[in-house]
Design a protein around this motif. Structure first.
Motif, short mmCIF file in Angstrom:
data_model
loop_
_atom_site.label_atom_id
_atom_site.label_comp_id
_atom_site.label_asym_id
_atom_site.label_seq_id
_atom_site.Cartn_x
_atom_site.Cartn_y
_atom_site.Cartn_z
N UNK A 1 -6.03 9.26 -17.39
CA UNK A 1 -7.05 8.25 -17.07
C UNK A 1 -6.55 6.85 -17.41
N UNK A 2 -5.90 6.70 -18.56
CA UNK A 2 -5.35 5.40 -18.96
C UNK A 2 -4.28 4.94 -17.96
N UNK A 3 -3.39 5.87 -17.59
CA UNK A 3 -2.33 5.54 -16.63
C UNK A 3 -2.91 5.15 -15.28
N UNK A 4 -3.93 5.91 -14.84
CA UNK A 4 -4.56 5.63 -13.54
C UNK A 4 -5.27 4.28 -13.57
N UNK A 5 -5.98 3.99 -14.67
CA UNK A 5 -6.67 2.71 -14.79
C UNK A 5 -5.67 1.55 -14.76
N UNK A 6 -4.57 1.70 -15.52
CA UNK A 6 -3.53 0.66 -15.53
C UNK A 6 -2.94 0.48 -14.13
N UNK A 7 -2.69 1.60 -13.46
CA UNK A 7 -2.12 1.57 -12.11
C UNK A 7 -3.04 0.83 -11.14
N UNK B 1 -5.95 26.35 -25.10
CA UNK B 1 -5.22 25.19 -24.57
C UNK B 1 -6.21 24.08 -24.21
N UNK B 2 -5.99 22.90 -24.73
CA UNK B 2 -6.87 21.76 -24.48
C UNK B 2 -6.12 20.69 -23.68
N UNK B 3 -6.79 20.21 -22.61
CA UNK B 3 -6.20 19.17 -21.77
C UNK B 3 -6.81 17.81 -22.07
N UNK B 4 -7.56 17.71 -23.14
CA UNK B 4 -8.28 16.47 -23.42
C UNK B 4 -7.34 15.28 -23.54
N UNK B 5 -6.27 15.45 -24.35
CA UNK B 5 -5.34 14.34 -24.53
C UNK B 5 -4.61 13.99 -23.23
N UNK B 6 -4.29 15.03 -22.47
CA UNK B 6 -3.58 14.79 -21.20
C UNK B 6 -4.50 14.06 -20.22
N UNK B 7 -5.78 14.47 -20.18
CA UNK B 7 -6.74 13.82 -19.28
C UNK B 7 -6.92 12.36 -19.68
N UNK B 8 -7.01 12.11 -20.98
CA UNK B 8 -7.15 10.73 -21.46
C UNK B 8 -5.91 9.91 -21.08
N UNK B 9 -4.75 10.51 -21.28
CA UNK B 9 -3.50 9.82 -20.91
C UNK B 9 -3.43 9.53 -19.41
N UNK C 1 0.83 -1.22 0.00
CA UNK C 1 0.00 0.00 0.00
C UNK C 1 0.86 1.26 0.00
N UNK C 2 1.93 1.24 0.78
CA UNK C 2 2.83 2.41 0.82
C UNK C 2 3.49 2.63 -0.54
N UNK C 3 3.99 1.53 -1.14
CA UNK C 3 4.65 1.64 -2.45
C UNK C 3 3.70 2.19 -3.50
N UNK C 4 2.47 1.66 -3.55
CA UNK C 4 1.51 2.12 -4.56
C UNK C 4 1.03 3.53 -4.27
N UNK C 5 0.93 3.90 -3.02
CA UNK C 5 0.57 5.28 -2.68
C UNK C 5 1.65 6.25 -3.16
N UNK C 6 2.91 5.91 -2.91
CA UNK C 6 4.01 6.74 -3.39
C UNK C 6 4.04 6.80 -4.91
N UNK C 7 3.75 5.65 -5.55
CA UNK C 7 3.72 5.62 -7.02
C UNK C 7 2.60 6.50 -7.56
N UNK C 8 1.42 6.45 -6.91
CA UNK C 8 0.29 7.28 -7.35
C UNK C 8 0.63 8.76 -7.20
N UNK C 9 1.23 9.11 -6.07
CA UNK C 9 1.63 10.51 -5.87
C UNK C 9 2.64 10.93 -6.93
#
Length: 407
Positions: free
Chosen positions: A143-149, A133-141, A12-20
């Motif tokens: 979201x994908x990273x968070x889902x994978x995580x 300035x559009x954050x759409x691609x960044x938000x998608x990226x 849990x600590x490792x994944x919390x640090x990774x998420x941060x």
């Protein structure tokens, strides 16, 4: 500190640090990308302004201006009121003055405007292209990273979940539940541990059953001939021979009783039956079990009531008094007892080792070879079952064995 935390907590600590770390990385990337976007816009508007300012020097035709409009995707704002509204209310992003003239960049209602001035030329241009300035691609990226995580985190937690089950079952087994069987059938390391644990449980259960059967048979087989031998010894006419035989058979009978007590105490099903009684009752029961001359014992007792298993506490007191008399220099023991503690005191040499050494089964000093070394082990076990504490100290040439009853 890391050694003392569980694997689940560590994960849990490792994944919390990774998420941060992922969150900070995306925040830094967004900040960098915004700066890059703003720099790109600044370079674009600087190029547009310089092209129009250069054309103003050559007195541009309408056709040349239209060509520039198309080239840079801009449209002139010709409504004077609209111009004044923009100049008055818009956010001024930059103002630049050079040898060609002056230009300003405004942002109004999410639209960019370039205001170009030179020698009577006064032109406001609207940027027709969408450069917000559009954050759409960044938000998608993200979201994908968070889902994978989270997906990897869930897979790892499921992989480790059998460890928690294994730990609970090991605790249950150590608490005396013998019929535990692990059903984890995977071929990974946890599955290997589970299968080995099942095999270990079977071996331990078989050994325990063999030991219990052996102890019961041995005590049963020895008890009858010893009783008969003691009866026959009573018929001997030679007093010395009779006393020696009776002493030997009595010792053998005591050893069997000690082993029976150890077998009972080491069983995970051991139960103590507490009842309220006074200490004099325990003391009288102890003297009855010992069958010795009370003149060897000096009792200083303030009678009190407490909840104990009468038989077991009498056994514990009997063993402490036995040891005190047996190993003292004057073959006497002193008992001090009150509601806080029970002290068994005797003259003699101090123990060579810590008390914990002697409270292990079959532990004894060389000079104390009379016995199996089970006395203090039995005392410690009984005292612990009652929630009391066995302590030792040596003062003024005396050994003090103390049953501390304070919580």
């Amino acid at each position: 500190m890391i050694k003392n935390i569980s694997i689940s907590t560590f994960v849990n600590i490792i994944f919390t640090l990774a998420f941060i770390s992922i969150f900070i990385t995306f925040a830094m990337f967004i900040n960098y990308d915004k700066q890059k976007h703003e720099l790109s816009l600044q370079n674009r508007y600087e190029l547009i302004a310089e092209n129009f300012l250069s054309s103003f020097q050559n007195q541009p035709t309408i056709e040349s201006l239209i060509a520039l409009y198309k080239k840079f995707q801009v449209m002139p704002v010709e409504d004077r009121d609209k111009k004044l509204e923009i100049i008055k209310n818009a956010q001024e992003l930059t103002i630049t003055q050079n040898y060609l003239g002056t230009y300003r960049v405004y942002k109004y209602n999410d639209t960019y405007y370039i205001y170009v001035q030179q020698y009577g030329y006064n032109l406001m241009l609207k940027d027709s292209a969408n450069h917000n300035y559009s954050m759409a691609f960044i938000i998608v990226g993200f979201a994908i990273s968070l889902f994978t995580f989270l997906f990897l985190y869930e897979i790892l937690k499921r992989k480790l979940r059998p460890l928690n089950t294994l730990n609970k079952q090991i605790i249950e087994f150590s608490a005396g539940k013998k019929d535990i069987k692990l059903n984890y059938t995977s071929n990974d390391e946890i599955g290997t541990i589970a299968r080995n644990f099942n095999e270990a449980i079977n071996i331990i259960n078989n050994q325990s059953k063999s030991k219990d059967l052996f102890m019961r048979n041995m005590m049963h087989e020895l008890k009858t001939p010893i009783t008969k031998a003691m009866f026959i010894a009573e018929t001997l006419e030679d007093d010395k021979t009779r006393e020696n035989l009776q002493r030997a058979f009595k010792r053998m009978d005591d050893i069997i009783k000690e082993l029976a007590t150890v077998e009972k105490l080491t069983s995970k099903n051991t139960m103590i039956y507490k009842e309220e009684t006074n200490f004099f009752n325990i003391y009288s029961k102890t003297l009855e079990i010992m069958m010795i001359n009370p003149e060897n014992i000096t009792a200083k007792i303030r009678d009190f009531k407490f909840n104990v298993d009468i038989y077991m506490m009498s056994i514990a007191l009997k063993n402490l008094i036995d040891n005190a008399i047996k190993f003292s220099t004057n073959k006497k023991a002193i008992i001090n007892a009150n509601k806080k503690h029970i002290e068994i005191i005797s003259l003699g040499e101090p123990l060579k080792n810590e008390l914990s050494y002697y409270t292990e089964a079959f532990s004894q000093e060389e000079k104390r070879s009379d016995g199996f070394g089970l006395g203090l082990y039995i005392v410690k076990t009984i005292v612990s079952l009652h929630g009391f504490k066995l302590e030792y100290k040596y003062e003024d040439g005396k050994n003090y064995f103390i049953i501390n009853m304070t919580k």
